[in-house]
Design an enzyme around this catalytic site. Structure first.
Site, PDB file in Angstrom:
ATOM      1  N   HIS A   1      62.113  15.127 -90.332  1.00  0.00           N
ATOM      2  CA  HIS A   1      60.517  15.275 -90.892  1.00  0.00           C
ATOM      3  C   HIS A   1      59.957  14.262 -90.255  1.00  0.00           C
ATOM      4  O   HIS A   1      58.509  14.313 -90.246  1.00  0.00           O
ATOM      5  CB  HIS A   1      60.723  15.189 -92.442  1.00  0.00           C
TER       6      HIS A   1
ATOM      7  N   GLU B   1      67.608  31.884 -90.087  1.00  0.00           N
ATOM      8  CA  GLU B   1      67.932  30.411 -89.904  1.00  0.00           C
ATOM      9  C   GLU B   1      69.615  30.144 -89.933  1.00  0.00           C
ATOM     10  O   GLU B   1      70.179  28.997 -89.757  1.00  0.00           O
ATOM     11  CB  GLU B   1      67.456  29.432 -91.054  1.00  0.00           C
TER      12      GLU B   1
ATOM     13  N   ASP C   1      66.999  25.075 -88.075  1.00  0.00           N
ATOM     14  CA  ASP C   1      68.224  25.190 -88.711  1.00  0.00           C
ATOM     15  C   ASP C   1      69.220  26.260 -88.054  1.00  0.00           C
ATOM     16  O   ASP C   1      70.440  25.883 -88.051  1.00  0.00           O
ATOM     17  CB  ASP C   1      68.056  25.846 -90.162  1.00  0.00           C
TER      18      ASP C   1
ATOM     19  N   CYS D   1      59.255  29.801 -85.959  1.00  0.00           N
ATOM     20  CA  CYS D   1      58.360  28.659 -86.650  1.00  0.00           C
ATOM     21  C   CYS D   1      59.031  27.227 -86.511  1.00  0.00           C
ATOM     22  O   CYS D   1      58.441  26.528 -87.070  1.00  0.00           O
ATOM     23  CB  CYS D   1      57.950  29.068 -88.060  1.00  0.00           C
TER      24      CYS D   1
HETATM   25  C1  PEP Z   1      63.422  25.664 -89.451  1.00  0.00           C
HETATM   26  O1  PEP Z   1      64.587  25.496 -89.836  1.00  0.00           O
HETATM   27  O2  PEP Z   1      63.369  25.998 -88.238  1.00  0.00           O
HETATM   28  C2  PEP Z   1      62.327  25.602 -90.153  1.00  0.00           C
HETATM   29  C3  PEP Z   1      61.190  25.889 -89.846  1.00  0.00           C
HETATM   30  O3  PEP Z   1      62.406  24.882 -91.540  1.00  0.00           O
HETATM   31  P1  PEP Z   1      62.595  23.164 -91.710  1.00  0.00           P
HETATM   32  O4  PEP Z   1      62.564  22.546 -90.611  1.00  0.00           O
HETATM   33  O5  PEP Z   1      61.630  23.154 -92.667  1.00  0.00           O
HETATM   34  O6  PEP Z   1      64.136  23.565 -92.334  1.00  0.00           O
HETATM   35 MG    MG Z   2      64.847  25.521 -91.971  1.00  0.00          MG
END
Ligand code: PEP
Ligand code: MG
Length: 574
Positions: free
Chosen positions: A193, A435, A459, A506
């Protein structure tokens, strides 16, 4: 000047003051204190409390301004504890009885209070216990002369780069973003993050620099290059000149790209790819601009839960979703239901400690287990759909059973809203995040029961390659250019198209410049990314021809190694 090497995780270069945020490692031993030194011990506690209270006041004001009163409340709760004279009188009494150092007395007194609180089975009391733990830790650090973890999070006067072991999402929430110019971390992965925040803010991040916290402690200024992973302490004149030139060039490129801001992303041969933004954290919600994107492709709702001391209510959630929906002026907003667990923990949810959190109680699994919590969120999302175009998206789906059960709960939320005569979009689209390898392999079936797919590559890479996305030791395997990952994306896109549903990406790979020709060749319908990345990606798409890329796509997916994939992709990136 000393040079260190890490992994470039968010592009760009920066040169600024250093702020080191250390992990809280300290050991307290009992020391006998002589009569003469008693006053000094008491004074240490008094000073540490007073300075922590001042610090909390500053952070409170700063948080009210950036995140609002509610998010700031935690800091006034901390201050109340730090000012609790009854508790600290007990600490001094213990110190006197045991003739020991004050930090030891504080630690022991804290333990006995927490033990007493543990025996009370009440969520509120448990929350207070966590607050007491935190406040005592900060005051002990003050007594020991260590920086508190909030140092550097206060309002800054000059540009700064944060150097840390790792940053939790909560740490990043508290940073003063105005002067923040970059991140360097010892740990963490390319989709942590911290890195996602860096991309949101359009600032560089370098991860995996061993021992950088200790090294940076003696530096005044630090240079970082988020592409090469280079980090330099107190750079020399030559590097400063080189940095300034690069900065000018990037600013002029930025001005050029800004001309594309409001244009659509259409390839030379007329294929349109929707360019949407990822949001959910306060910074990106504040800067949302409907004019420069085709909507919100991923609204990460977990930030809403993280900024809270307890579960956010339906009304609180509705207010946030509604604001985002209205800001988008009719463009679609894809709201992802709570994706907590894995690297995102929340004290008040009391999630079990697990050996493998990424393989455990996470995301949709929690929501299907804690149904009332889930229905509250679904009701808030549905109500927001009365104000624009909204879609619901479920994270971490691994089978049809989960999708069906989650859809049943959407129906239950609708029934409850009907009985209250609330408005919502009765035809709301329901999508699935792809994912996991199981979702990829079942994507033909899932496509028949979902309205759209969104591939979460962050993921998907982790689960396909069995590589922890947060573990810096194995980052060399965590790569979107792994042929298995690219083949997975192609299979999902093919299955989505067969059923006539939209497929988007995404995860961070959506804005990986090198991969855009491949996504175009796979006919991905939508790419969703940090707003700061959108112009660059539009630039690339407008210079591509899908037809030309199709042959390349076949070649790339037959490559033997990641190196080969990268060689092909480098040779064609416009
Ligand atoms: C992903 O896993 O690509 C995703 C967009 O979700 P996060 O990064 O919030 O796990
Ligand atoms: Mg994810």
């Amino acid at each position: 000047m000393n040079i260190y090497k890490g992994t470039g995780a968010a592009k760009g270069q920066a040169l600024a003051n250093v702020i080191v945020l250390r992990e809280d490692n300290y050991e307290i031993t009992k020391i006998q204190i002589s009569e003469q030194a008693v006053k000094k011990e008491e004074e240490k506690l008094k000073t540490a409390r007073a300075s922590y209270c001042r610090e909390l006041e500053d952070i409170y004001d700063m948080t009210v301004q950036s995140l609002g009163e509610e998010s700031a409340q935690i800091f006034s709760a901390y201050k109340e504890i730090a000012m609790d004279d009854v508790f600290f009188a007990q600490v001094l009494k213990r110190r006197e009885q045991e003739q020991c150092n004050v930090e030891y007395a504080l630690q022991e007194e804290k333990k006995s209070v927490l033990k007493m609180m543990e025996s009370i089975d009440d969520a509120y009391i448990r929350e207070r216990a966590a607050d007491i733990e935190n406040v005592c830790k900060e005051i002990i650090k003050g007594i020991l002369g260590m920086q508190t973890s909030d140092t550097g999070l206060k309002e800054q006067k000059d540009d700064f780069i944060v150097v840390a072991g790792d940053l939790s999402p909560e740490d990043t929430i508290r940073l003063d973003k105005k002067y923040l110019k970059g991140f360097v971390t010892e740990k963490g992965g390319k989709t942590s993050h911290t890195v996602i925040l860096a991309k949101t803010l359009g600032i560089p991040a370098v991860i995996g620099v061993p021992g950088i916290c200790d090294k940076a402690a003696g530096m005044e200024r630090i240079y970082i290059n988020g592409e090469t992973g280079e980090v330099a302490g107190d750079p020399d004149e030559a590097l400063i000149t080189q940095y300034q030139k690069a900065k000018e060039a990037s600013e002029s490129q930025k001005r050029e790209l800004e001309k594309l801001a409001q244009k659509e992303a259409i390839t030379i041969d007329g294929y349109k790819i929707k360019i949407c933004v990822n949001t959910g954290d306060q910074e990106s919600l504040n800067s949302l601009d409907a004019k420069i994107c085709d909507g919100i492709g991923l609204f990460r709702t977990e930030f809403l839960y993280m900024n809270h001391k307890g579960y956010p209510t339906e009304e609180e959630q509705f207010a946030v979703y509604q604001t985002a929906v209205q800001k988008m002026e009719g463009k679609e907003v894809v709201i992802r239901t709570l994706d907590i667990g894995g690297d995102k923990q929340l004290d008040y949810m009391e999630l079990p400690k697990e050996a493998n959190p990424f393989l455990g109680y996470r995301a949709i699994r929690i929501c299907l287990d804690r149904k009332e919590m889930f229905i509250t969120q679904l009701k808030a999302i549905l109500r927001a759909s009365a104000y624009g175009s909204v879609a619901i998206m479920f994270p971490m789906i691994v089978n049809l059973e989960e999708l069906r059960e989650a859809k049943e709960l959407v129906k239950e939320a609708m029934r409850r809203l009907d009985s209250l005569k609330e408005n919502y979009d009765k035809e709301i689209k329901i999508g699935v995040m792809i994912e996991t390898p199981s979702a990829v392999l079942l994507s033909d079936k899932l496509a028949r029961e979902a309205d759209f797919f969104s591939i979460g590559t962050n993921d998907l890479i982790q689960y396909t390659t069995a590589t922890d996305r947060m573990n810096e030791k194995v980052q060399y395997l965590y790569d979107s250019c792994n042929v298995s990952v690219l083949r997975a994306v192609r299979l999902v896109a093919q299955n989505a198209h067969k059923e006539g549903i939209e497929v988007s990406i995404c995860g961070e790979a959506a804005s990986d410049e090198m991969l855009i020709p491949l996504w175009a060749a796979m006919k991905i319908n939508k790419l969703s990314m940090a707003q700061a990345q959108t112009m660059k990606i539009k630039y690339i798409i407008t210079r591509l021809s899908v037809k030309e890329q199709e042959a390349l796509c076949g070649q790339v997916l037959e490559a033997d190694t990641m190196e080969e994939v990268k060689k092909y992709l480098h040779s064609i990136c416009p």
